[in-house]
Motif scaffolding. Structure first.
Motif, PDB file in Angstrom:
ATOM      1  N   PRO A  84       0.982  -1.161   0.006  1.00  0.00           N
ATOM      2  CA  PRO A  84       0.241   0.510   0.115  1.00  0.00           C
ATOM      3  C   PRO A  84       1.191   1.419   0.333  1.00  0.00           C
ATOM      4  N   ASN A  85       0.564   2.413  -0.486  1.00  0.00           N
ATOM      5  CA  ASN A  85       0.925   3.309  -0.778  1.00  0.00           C
ATOM      6  C   ASN A  85       0.848   4.555   0.616  1.00  0.00           C
ATOM      7  N   SER A  86       1.399   4.152   1.420  1.00  0.00           N
ATOM      8  CA  SER A  86       1.530   4.476   2.920  1.00  0.00           C
ATOM      9  C   SER A  86       3.057   5.175   3.817  1.00  0.00           C
ATOM     10  N   ASN A  87       3.558   6.310   4.191  1.00  0.00           N
ATOM     11  CA  ASN A  87       4.438   6.234   3.853  1.00  0.00           C
ATOM     12  C   ASN A  87       4.862   5.528   5.572  1.00  0.00           C
ATOM     13  N   THR A  88       6.250   4.949   5.503  1.00  0.00           N
ATOM     14  CA  THR A  88       6.328   4.751   7.490  1.00  0.00           C
ATOM     15  C   THR A  88       7.262   5.231   8.011  1.00  0.00           C
ATOM     16  N   TYR A  89       7.107   5.465   9.541  1.00  0.00           N
ATOM     17  CA  TYR A  89       7.623   6.416   9.881  1.00  0.00           C
ATOM     18  C   TYR A  89       8.260   5.520  11.535  1.00  0.00           C
ATOM     19  N   GLY A  90       9.302   5.728  11.745  1.00  0.00           N
ATOM     20  CA  GLY A  90       9.867   5.279  12.844  1.00  0.00           C
ATOM     21  C   GLY A  90      10.794   6.050  13.993  1.00  0.00           C
ATOM     22  N   VAL A  91      11.420   5.856  15.150  1.00  0.00           N
ATOM     23  CA  VAL A  91      11.730   6.382  15.968  1.00  0.00           C
ATOM     24  C   VAL A  91      12.714   5.397  17.092  1.00  0.00           C
ATOM     25  N   MET A  92      13.588   5.907  17.452  1.00  0.00           N
ATOM     26  CA  MET A  92      14.486   5.162  17.716  1.00  0.00           C
ATOM     27  C   MET A  92      15.436   6.003  19.211  1.00  0.00           C
ATOM     28  N   ALA A  93      16.158   5.408  19.843  1.00  0.00           N
ATOM     29  CA  ALA A  93      16.198   6.452  21.324  1.00  0.00           C
ATOM     30  C   ALA A  93      17.276   5.507  21.619  1.00  0.00           C
ATOM     31  N   GLY A  94      18.470   5.909  21.665  1.00  0.00           N
ATOM     32  CA  GLY A  94      19.463   4.898  22.749  1.00  0.00           C
ATOM     33  C   GLY A  94      20.237   5.621  23.383  1.00  0.00           C
ATOM     34  N   PHE A  95      21.377   4.430  24.399  1.00  0.00           N
ATOM     35  CA  PHE A  95      21.976   5.216  25.288  1.00  0.00           C
ATOM     36  C   PHE A  95      23.171   4.331  25.144  1.00  0.00           C
ATOM     37  N   GLY A  96      24.379   5.030  24.639  1.00  0.00           N
ATOM     38  CA  GLY A  96      25.853   3.808  25.090  1.00  0.00           C
ATOM     39  C   GLY A  96      26.812   4.302  26.173  1.00  0.00           C
ATOM     40  N   ALA A  97      26.833   3.482  26.799  1.00  0.00           N
ATOM     41  CA  ALA A  97      28.380   3.978  27.735  1.00  0.00           C
ATOM     42  C   ALA A  97      29.636   2.848  27.158  1.00  0.00           C
ATOM     43  N   ASP A  98      30.328   2.602  27.721  1.00  0.00           N
ATOM     44  CA  ASP A  98      31.621   2.225  26.816  1.00  0.00           C
ATOM     45  C   ASP A  98      31.741   0.495  27.152  1.00  0.00           C
ATOM     46  N   ASN A  99      30.954  -0.192  27.874  1.00  0.00           N
ATOM     47  CA  ASN A  99      30.752  -1.419  27.430  1.00  0.00           C
ATOM     48  C   ASN A  99      29.173  -1.625  28.062  1.00  0.00           C
ATOM     49  N   PHE A 100      27.602  -0.465  27.881  1.00  0.00           N
ATOM     50  CA  PHE A 100      26.918  -1.046  28.103  1.00  0.00           C
ATOM     51  C   PHE A 100      26.224  -0.282  26.703  1.00  0.00           C
ATOM     52  N   SER A 101      24.916  -0.563  25.954  1.00  0.00           N
ATOM     53  CA  SER A 101      23.625   0.268  25.574  1.00  0.00           C
ATOM     54  C   SER A 101      22.895  -0.537  25.466  1.00  0.00           C
ATOM     55  N   VAL A 102      21.658   0.466  26.110  1.00  0.00           N
ATOM     56  CA  VAL A 102      19.896   0.609  25.366  1.00  0.00           C
ATOM     57  C   VAL A 102      19.359   0.482  24.105  1.00  0.00           C
ATOM     58  N   SER A 103      18.006   0.278  23.970  1.00  0.00           N
ATOM     59  CA  SER A 103      18.139   1.213  22.549  1.00  0.00           C
ATOM     60  C   SER A 103      16.758   0.818  22.807  1.00  0.00           C
ATOM     61  N   ALA A 104      15.475   1.638  22.224  1.00  0.00           N
ATOM     62  CA  ALA A 104      13.974   1.091  22.187  1.00  0.00           C
ATOM     63  C   ALA A 104      14.037   1.840  20.314  1.00  0.00           C
ATOM     64  N   GLU A 105      13.049   1.309  19.324  1.00  0.00           N
ATOM     65  CA  GLU A 105      13.297   1.183  18.292  1.00  0.00           C
ATOM     66  C   GLU A 105      10.782   1.347  18.399  1.00  0.00           C
ATOM     67  N   PHE A 106      10.503   2.479  17.629  1.00  0.00           N
ATOM     68  CA  PHE A 106       9.132   1.764  17.099  1.00  0.00           C
ATOM     69  C   PHE A 106       8.388   2.924  15.694  1.00  0.00           C
ATOM     70  N   GLN A 107       7.838   1.289  15.017  1.00  0.00           N
ATOM     71  CA  GLN A 107       8.140   2.073  13.344  1.00  0.00           C
ATOM     72  C   GLN A 107       6.241   1.814  13.247  1.00  0.00           C
ATOM     73  N   THR A 108       5.732   2.516  12.297  1.00  0.00           N
ATOM     74  CA  THR A 108       4.739   2.147  12.057  1.00  0.00           C
ATOM     75  C   THR A 108       4.176   2.214  10.453  1.00  0.00           C
ATOM     76  N   ARG A 109       3.466   1.756   9.961  1.00  0.00           N
ATOM     77  CA  ARG A 109       2.965   1.853   8.355  1.00  0.00           C
ATOM     78  C   ARG A 109       1.127   1.546   8.329  1.00  0.00           C
ATOM     79  N   GLU A 110       0.398   2.563   7.936  1.00  0.00           N
ATOM     80  CA  GLU A 110      -0.966   3.032   8.075  1.00  0.00           C
ATOM     81  C   GLU A 110      -1.235   1.761   7.024  1.00  0.00           C
ATOM     82  N   ASP A 111      -1.977   0.500   7.630  1.00  0.00           N
ATOM     83  CA  ASP A 111      -2.609  -0.450   6.755  1.00  0.00           C
ATOM     84  C   ASP A 111      -1.227  -1.727   6.833  1.00  0.00           C
ATOM     85  N   VAL A 112      -0.249  -1.532   7.138  1.00  0.00           N
ATOM     86  CA  VAL A 112       0.413  -2.920   7.138  1.00  0.00           C
ATOM     87  C   VAL A 112       0.739  -3.475   8.231  1.00  0.00           C
TER      88      VAL A 112
END
Length: 321
Positions: free
Chosen positions: A213-241
């Motif tokens: 379907p001709n609908s846009n995909t939108y995404g957001v990602m947030a992350g934190f990274g130290a010397d030996n540790f990292s965490v992140s989260a992401e959300f992606q959405t596409r209408e009708d998919v």
């Protein structure tokens, strides 16, 4: 008088021989500096899969072995030209195809204005937002984002860091009559802000190709990274998919790295998919590492209380130069 002439002749001959000895060496060093960098890797994996209530199988397979070349040179002060070509081959089986698949190939310019490049490469949306599926080595069950604009026929641009840590990127795919029934120019735009250990990125794909379907995909990602540790989260959405949510964490201790992630996809068809992935990786040297990865996926079709569980185990090794 003759001694002076002889001494002068000897000195001239000495200087001439020294110049002759040095110039080729300097030229050789300059030529070596201007030579492209050749790199590559062999990636092999043994993978086992079991479908609950169904079949199980195992295989020894290639996992993306490549051979590549890259180069850059200064065209003028503040302006550099660059290129990269990376080809894939199948390392687990002997055959006639050799380098049989193109992974990346592009040329470009970079400088104080940022960089612009043309060809086949990871897209802006993929590199900014779609992190989890691109982290794992085997990644057969990982979900990944729902966007259609591929990695070929791309013109991409990325700014240098502005306002302390903001980078803006854009890409357009040129699909002409030779490839599709109608011309199409799907595009992507994204922004990424990095400050110390924190990174936040947003991106959009127009999906204006000939798939889905001709609908846009939108995404957001947030992350934190130290010397030996990292965490992140992401959300992606596409209408009708579908909507996709994922969280990721990794921890390094010496030569070892451990990672785990969870992905949840809520499809508009009513299906739901849950995927848990885990990895333990050991760096044997600067050139070689081994890993073990485990995957569990649970898919629940629309209107059904039953779900299909799939488990995978992957043992792999990579040698890179």
């Amino acid at each position: 008088m003759k001694k002076t002439l002889i001494a002068s002749a000897v000195a001239a001959a000495t200087l001439s021989s020294t110049a002759f000895a040095m110039d080729p060496a300097s030229e050789l060093a300059a030529k070596l500096d201007s030579m492209p960098t050749v790199y590559g890797n062999i990636q092999l994996v043994w993978a086992y899969e079991n479908i609950d209530g169904g079949t199980s199988n195992q295989q020894l397979a290639d996992n993306g072995s490549t051979l590549g070349v890259k180069h850059e040179h200064e065209i003028a002060p503040g302006l550099t030209g660059f290129m990269k070509a990376e080809l894939e081959f199948t390392a687990d089986e002997k055959g006639p195809n050799g380098l049989d698949k193109l992974d990346e190939a592009y040329i470009g310019l970079k400088g104080n204005f940022g960089k612009v490049w043309v060809g086949s490469d990871d897209s802006i949306y993929e590199s900014y937002v779609d992190k989890i599926v691109n982290y794992y080595e085997y990644a057969d069950l990982n979900v990944g984002g729902n966007y259609d604009t591929g990695e070929g026929d791309l013109i991409q641009y990325e700014t240098p860091k502005i306002a302390g840590g903001l980078t803006i990127g854009a890409a357009v795919q040129i699909n002409g009559d030779a490839e599709n029934a109608d011309k199409s120019y799907p595009y992507q735009i994204g922004a990424k802000y990095s400050m110390d250990a924190i990174t936040v990125a947003v991106a959009m794909d127009s999906n204006d190709g000939d798939e889905g379907p001709n609908s846009n995909t939108y995404g957001v990602m947030a992350g934190f990274g130290a010397d030996n540790f990292s965490v992140s989260a992401e959300f992606q959405t596409r209408e009708d998919v579908a909507d996709l949510f994922g969280v990721f964490a990794s921890f390094s201790a010496g030569a070892n790295t451990f990672a785990v992630s969870y992905e949840f996809e809520d499809q508009d068809s009513g299906d739901e998919v849950n995927v848990i992935s885990a990895q333990a990786l050991h760096n044997m040297s600067d050139n070689m590492y081994v890993y073990v990865e485990g995957y569990w996926a649970d898919a629940e079709p629309e209107g059904s209380s039953d779900s299909t569980e799939t488990t995978q185990l992957a043992l792999g090794a990579v040698y890179a130069f």
